[in-house]
Write an enzyme that holds these catalytic residues in place. Structure first.
Site, PDB file in Angstrom:
ATOM      1  CB  SER A 135      -0.909   0.023   1.227  1.00  0.00           C
ATOM      2  OG  SER A 135      -1.646   1.237   1.228  1.00  0.00           O
ATOM      3  CE  LYS A 189      -2.744  -2.506  -0.612  1.00  0.00           C
ATOM      4  NZ  LYS A 189      -3.550  -2.294  -1.759  1.00  0.00           N
ATOM      5  CG  HIS A 192      -4.883  -1.024   3.878  1.00  0.00           C
ATOM      6  ND1 HIS A 192      -5.032  -0.445   2.634  1.00  0.00           N
ATOM      7  CD2 HIS A 192      -4.107  -0.175   4.588  1.00  0.00           C
ATOM      8  CE1 HIS A 192      -4.369   0.695   2.605  1.00  0.00           C
ATOM      9  NE2 HIS A 192      -3.805   0.886   3.771  1.00  0.00           N
ATOM     10  CG  ASN A 193      -6.966  -1.448  -0.693  1.00  0.00           C
ATOM     11  OD1 ASN A 193      -6.004  -1.310   0.050  1.00  0.00           O
ATOM     12  ND2 ASN A 193      -6.842  -1.502  -1.997  1.00  0.00           N
ATOM     13  CD  GLU A 196      -7.154   3.369   0.290  1.00  0.00           C
ATOM     14  OE1 GLU A 196      -6.224   2.621   0.665  1.00  0.00           O
ATOM     15  OE2 GLU A 196      -7.337   3.663  -0.896  1.00  0.00           O
TER      16      GLU A 196
END
Ligand code: NBP
Length: 486
Positions: A135, A189, A192-193, A196
């Site tokens: 990232s 990940k 995480h996105n 976000e």
């Protein structure tokens, strides 16, 4: 430093030299590693070497065979190509020429189930496969990303120091750690996105309320966000939002935000996060609302048909609500903070559920630690999450951490007020609103789920449990309505 000659071997190789790959290769080279580079079309390789040879030692190759031959053993090659078929194609090309013990790393945004499959296939060929979430976008790839590698522990031993050499560093700690086996890195990940998406949406909702509720200009709101960035909300996303709001369009002289089409794009990782949450049965409502908000924003035809064409009910203006501007700004800040807390808490819940389901043993504390730098959601707030898991590694919800509970004491009333104001002003605030409902659901003594169980038993004999005794029960709805144990 000059470009390396064929006589030395590279510690690491990068396949795919578009935005991410070329910057990652430069980052490796700048940190003292000799880097083998290869791209399907040679123009990108040539450009990297002609523009950035001074970054360090590169060994460019025109064929995958030469590329593999230029790597020291065990060979380590990071793939940075488009996720999906392109990644499979490159994996196969590499696996054809690599030898037992070599490591293929996929640094793209792969769906974690693809990573699980690829690792199985590659392991069967005697090679190691590591799916690594990376990232930080272009700037992170060059100057220090946050890296989330999965795969076997032995691969981490061979890769760790190399990845640590290029990762962002916060308080002396590199923003990379081994997340867990097979797809753990890409799963994390993905979430995480998703977080976000929610983080960006709550900032958008705060903007919307200040802009169209309190009638503030983009420049004024930029100042507010810059101020917020000095406190609890200190984060990369708040910082860049202030920058975006300050930007003036050269062509029209208007604030850039006013000339950008309000239809948000998405590449899929937010959607994956929500689909996975549905399968795991984890209510990631904030991420879900954020993904749907983007989808709704892009439904331009439907929006055009509805604009000015649906009843609004009796809305109030900011003035009619008798609101004080400074107080309103502070209330919105608190509503944003509270909603963000819910989004992160739900994201960590999904990671725990995914980790339990796949037996990955992911440590949430590690994630909060490596997300403090390099990645898009980097924020001061993540230090508090690290502390929360330090205090109690088995926290049932981040919201129950004593520090965050204390914060919520001061956030809850403004949050409720802002949700009411948004409704009265007729302004959409889907994550603020749904996060408050989630919060109230979580702490409620009784939920309407009892009604749903009754309905399910009525129409489908799906049975229910009772609060006062063990067992499974059914009411004979179409008979004498007595209860039987089933
Ligand atoms: P892109 O996702 O735009 O992919 C372009 C690269 O893929 C080029 O090097 C291209 O080679 C190569 N490629 C394709 Br397309 N098909 C290929 C094939 N069949 N065989 C070999 N190579 C092929 O690049 P990117 O934006 O640098 O992203 C790379 C990865 O990193 C992606 O998985 C992306 O999701 C992920 N990621 C991107 C960001 C970001 O901010 N952009 C952030 C984090 C992660 P060519 O030059 O010969 O066409």
């Amino acid at each position: 430093m000059p470009m390396s000659t064929e006589t030395s071997l590279a510690q690491i190789g990068v396949v795919g030299l578009a935005v991410m790959g070329s910057n990652l290769a430069r980052n490796f080279a700048r940190n003292g590693n000799t880097v083998a580079v290869y791209n399907r079309s040679t123009d990108k390789t040539d450009k990297l070497i002609s523009d950035y040879a001074t970054d360090g030692n590169f060994i460019p190759s025109k064929t995958i065979e030469d590329f593999v031959a230029s790597l020291e053993k065990p060979r380590r090659a990071i793939i940075m190509v488009q996720a999906g078929h392109a990644t499979d194609a490159v994996i196969n090309q590499l696996a054809e020429v690599m030898e037992e013990g070599d490591i293929i790393i996929d640094g793209g945004n792969a769906l974690y189930t693809d990573t699980v499959r690829r690792e199985r296939e590659i392991a069967a060929r005697g090679l190691h496969f590591v799916g690594a979430g990376i990232s930080g976008g272009e700037e992170g790839a060059l100057n220090g990303p946050s890296i989330m590698p999965g795969g076997p522990k032995e691969s981490w031993d061979a890769l760790g120091p190399l990845l640590e050499s290029i990762a962002a560093v916060v308080d002396g700690t590199p923003c990379v750690t081994h997340i867990g086996p097979d797809g753990a890195g890409h799963f994390v990940k993905m979430v995480h996105n998703g977080i976000e998406y929610a983080d960006m949406q709550v900032i958008g909702e705060a903007y919307q309320l200040l802009r169209f509720g309190a009638d503030m200009s983009p420049a004024e709101i930029a100042d507010v966000f810059a101020e917020w960035n000095k406190g609890d909300l200190d984060s990369y996303l708040i910082e860049i939002t202030a920058e975006v709001l300050r930007q003036v369009d050269a062509e029209t002289g208007k604030p850039l935000v006013d000339v950008i089409l309000d239809a948000a794009g998405q590449k899929g990782t937010g959607r994956w996060t929500v689909k996975e949450a549905l399968d795991l049965g984890v209510p990631t409502t904030a991420i879900g609302e954020a993904v749907f908000a983007r989808a709704l924003s892009s439904s331009l035809g439907q929006r055009a048909a509805a604009q000015g064409n649906l009843p609004t009910g009796s809305l109030k203006t900011f003035g009619e609500l008798g609101l004080d501007k400074a107080e309103f700004i502070e209330d919105v800040r608190r509503a944003l903070y509270a909603s963000k807390l819910v989004a992160y808490s739900q994201g960590f819940d999904e990671i725990k559920a995914g980790s339990d389901e796949h037996q990955w043993d992911v440590d949430p504390r590690d994630l909060a630690t490596i997300w403090r730098g390099g990645c898009i959601i980097r924020a001061k707030f993540l230090n508090r999450i690290v502390e929360a898991y330090d205090n109690n590694a088995e926290l049932p919800s981040l919201l129950l951490d004593p520090y965050f509970k204390g914060e919520l004491e001061g956030l809850i009333d403004p949050w409720r007020k802002v949700v009411i104001y948004a409704t009265q002003l007729g302004l959409p605030a889907p994550v603020f609103t749904s996060s408050l409902s989630y919060y109230d659901s979580l702490r409620a003594e009784r939920l309407p789920a009892a009604i749903i169980q009754g309905q399910r038993d009525f129409f489908g004999a799906h049975t229910y449990q009772r609060i006062d005794k063990e067992g499974t029960f059914h009411t004979l709805w179409s008979g004498d309505r007595s209860e039987i144990e089933s």
